[in-house]
Design a protein around this motif. Structure first.
Motif, PDB file in Angstrom:
ATOM      1  N   ALA A  28       0.857  -1.184   0.000  1.00 44.43           N
ATOM      2  CA  ALA A  28       0.000   0.000   0.000  1.00 44.43           C
ATOM      3  C   ALA A  28       0.891   1.232   0.000  1.00 44.43           C
ATOM      4  O   ALA A  28       1.904   1.280   0.717  1.00 44.43           O
ATOM      5  CB  ALA A  28      -0.912   0.009   1.224  1.00 44.43           C
ATOM      6  N   ILE A  29       0.534   2.213  -0.814  1.00 50.50           N
ATOM      7  CA  ILE A  29       1.254   3.477  -0.876  1.00 50.50           C
ATOM      8  C   ILE A  29       0.315   4.578  -0.410  1.00 50.50           C
ATOM      9  O   ILE A  29      -0.795   4.723  -0.922  1.00 50.50           O
ATOM     10  CB  ILE A  29       1.753   3.778  -2.300  1.00 50.50           C
ATOM     11  CG1 ILE A  29       2.757   2.707  -2.745  1.00 50.50           C
ATOM     12  CG2 ILE A  29       2.394   5.159  -2.373  1.00 50.50           C
ATOM     13  CD1 ILE A  29       3.251   2.866  -4.162  1.00 50.50           C
ATOM     14  N   MET A  30       0.767   5.358   0.574  1.00 53.55           N
ATOM     15  CA  MET A  30      -0.021   6.457   1.109  1.00 53.55           C
ATOM     16  C   MET A  30       0.798   7.740   1.089  1.00 53.55           C
ATOM     17  O   MET A  30       2.013   7.718   0.863  1.00 53.55           O
ATOM     18  CB  MET A  30      -0.487   6.141   2.540  1.00 53.55           C
ATOM     19  CG  MET A  30      -1.377   4.921   2.666  1.00 53.55           C
ATOM     20  SD  MET A  30      -2.099   4.744   4.324  1.00 53.55           S
ATOM     21  CE  MET A  30      -3.294   6.098   4.311  1.00 53.55           C
ATOM     22  N   GLY A  31       0.126   8.843   1.344  1.00 49.13           N
ATOM     23  CA  GLY A  31       0.788  10.134   1.406  1.00 49.13           C
ATOM     24  C   GLY A  31      -0.210  11.239   1.126  1.00 49.13           C
ATOM     25  O   GLY A  31      -1.237  11.013   0.476  1.00 49.13           O
ATOM     26  N   PRO A  32       0.062  12.448   1.596  1.00 45.04           N
ATOM     27  CA  PRO A  32      -0.852  13.565   1.342  1.00 45.04           C
ATOM     28  C   PRO A  32      -0.866  13.957  -0.122  1.00 45.04           C
ATOM     29  O   PRO A  32      -0.018  13.520  -0.915  1.00 45.04           O
ATOM     30  CB  PRO A  32      -0.276  14.691   2.216  1.00 45.04           C
ATOM     31  CG  PRO A  32       1.172  14.352   2.355  1.00 45.04           C
ATOM     32  CD  PRO A  32       1.244  12.858   2.382  1.00 45.04           C
ATOM     33  N   GLU A  41      -6.466   4.476   5.826  1.00 42.76           N
ATOM     34  CA  GLU A  41      -5.578   3.650   6.645  1.00 42.76           C
ATOM     35  C   GLU A  41      -6.142   2.259   6.877  1.00 42.76           C
ATOM     36  O   GLU A  41      -5.394   1.271   6.915  1.00 42.76           O
ATOM     37  CB  GLU A  41      -5.298   4.342   7.985  1.00 42.76           C
ATOM     38  CG  GLU A  41      -4.454   5.602   7.851  1.00 42.76           C
ATOM     39  CD  GLU A  41      -4.089   6.194   9.201  1.00 42.76           C
ATOM     40  OE1 GLU A  41      -4.418   5.562  10.239  1.00 42.76           O
ATOM     41  OE2 GLU A  41      -3.491   7.285   9.222  1.00 42.76           O
ATOM     42  N   ASP A  42      -7.473   2.158   7.035  1.00 42.49           N
ATOM     43  CA  ASP A  42      -8.040   0.830   7.296  1.00 42.49           C
ATOM     44  C   ASP A  42      -7.969  -0.064   6.058  1.00 42.49           C
ATOM     45  O   ASP A  42      -7.930  -1.289   6.176  1.00 42.49           O
ATOM     46  CB  ASP A  42      -9.476   0.932   7.811  1.00 42.49           C
ATOM     47  CG  ASP A  42     -10.383   1.757   6.918  1.00 42.49           C
ATOM     48  OD1 ASP A  42      -9.857   2.547   6.108  1.00 42.49           O
ATOM     49  OD2 ASP A  42     -11.612   1.632   7.033  1.00 42.49           O
ATOM     50  N   MET A  43      -7.921   0.530   4.871  1.00 47.46           N
ATOM     51  CA  MET A  43      -7.723  -0.268   3.661  1.00 47.46           C
ATOM     52  C   MET A  43      -6.245  -0.663   3.523  1.00 47.46           C
ATOM     53  O   MET A  43      -5.919  -1.800   3.165  1.00 47.46           O
ATOM     54  CB  MET A  43      -8.176   0.503   2.425  1.00 47.46           C
ATOM     55  CG  MET A  43      -9.657   0.864   2.400  1.00 47.46           C
ATOM     56  SD  MET A  43     -10.762  -0.578   2.455  1.00 47.46           S
ATOM     57  CE  MET A  43     -11.393  -0.469   4.143  1.00 47.46           C
ATOM     58  N   ALA A  44      -5.351   0.260   3.842  1.00 49.26           N
ATOM     59  CA  ALA A  44      -3.912  -0.033   3.786  1.00 49.26           C
ATOM     60  C   ALA A  44      -3.537  -1.153   4.743  1.00 49.26           C
ATOM     61  O   ALA A  44      -2.568  -1.881   4.510  1.00 49.26           O
ATOM     62  CB  ALA A  44      -3.110   1.221   4.107  1.00 49.26           C
ATOM     63  N   ALA A  45      -4.322  -1.312   5.811  1.00 49.31           N
ATOM     64  CA  ALA A  45      -4.024  -2.342   6.804  1.00 49.31           C
ATOM     65  C   ALA A  45      -4.142  -3.751   6.248  1.00 49.31           C
ATOM     66  O   ALA A  45      -3.650  -4.701   6.854  1.00 49.31           O
ATOM     67  CB  ALA A  45      -4.949  -2.187   8.011  1.00 49.31           C
TER      68      ALA A  45
END
Length: 239
Positions: A42-46, A209-213
């Motif tokens: 998973a890739i996250m960021g603003p 975040e709950d999907m990235a988990a």
């Protein structure tokens, strides 16, 4: 074909800039990233962090300004448009937030469409599409068009379309962004199953975040750089 766990995607000092002079924007600023076969990342960021630019380069929709991109150990940084399209067609599957299905076109026909561009015959296309739709739990919905399907079912058609080409990597861009919580969880459990049972490498951009988990690894981008890269605890879909 590389063995399980071998690097399939590698960024070495990847930079992507847009504009020049005072108008220059550094979307990616020296990114090093390795993704191994059969990982779920998973890739996250603003907004503006570079995560979408990184995804576009991974998917051969954009190219780096500087640095080296290795795909299955081959330097693909300088491929031309036709060469990039060939890799997309044969190695990658795409899943988007907006489903991108053709209206007034059946689920079966939507799944078959990319197989036409691969030069596949009608009988093989039909068999591949039916198999992919069954894998995502849409048996009996093959002849429904998108207006006759729920949002979750439409995203399953999109995933089936990505699967039909037998991809090495699925790139999922906010795949649950248009879905409610229950449908989102179902889609994530499907992606986890495809990763675990079929060994498909999955790279997903998400702001949830709950999907990235559900992923096995979380990479966070800030200001065009990798700010953190860590393994995730036991996946929720397995609980």
């Amino acid at each position: 074909m590389a063995s399980s766990g071998a690097p399939i995607i590698e960024f070495r000092g990847i930079r992507r800039t847009y504009g020049t002079g005072e108008a220059e924007v550094r979307a990616l600023d020296g990114v090093d990233l390795t993704i191994r076969r059969s990982e779920f990342i998973a890739i996250m960021g603003p907004s503006g962090s570079g995560k979408s630019t990184a995804m576009n380069i991974i998917g051969f929709l954009d190219r780096p300004t500087e640095g080296t991109y290795l795909f299955e150990g081959q330097d693909v940084s300088e491929l031309n448009r036709d060469q990039r399209a060939l890799i997309r067609r044969h190695y990658l599957g795409f899943v988007f937030q907006g489903f991108n299905l053709l209206a007034r076109t059946s689920a079966q026909e939507n799944v078959e469409l990319p197989l036409i561009y691969k030069g596949m015959g009608r009988a093989e296309r039909a068999a591949r599409a039916a198999e992919a739709l069954a894998k995502v739990g849409l048996q009996g919905r093959e002849h429904h068009d998108p207006s006759e399907l729920s949002g979750g079912q439409q995203q399953r058609v999109a995933i089936a379309r990505a699967l039909a080409g037998d991809p090495e990597v699925i790139l999922a861009d906010e795949p649950t962004g248009n879905l409610d919580t229950t449908r989102s969880r179902e889609i994530m459990e499907l992606l986890v199953r495809l990763n675990r049972e079929d060994g498909i490498t999955i790279v997903m951009v998400t702001h949830e975040e709950d999907m990235a988990a559900h992923a096995g690894r979380l990479v966070t981008f800030i200001d065009g750089r990798v700010a953190s890269d860590r393994a995730m605890p036991a996946r929720r879909a397995a609980r």
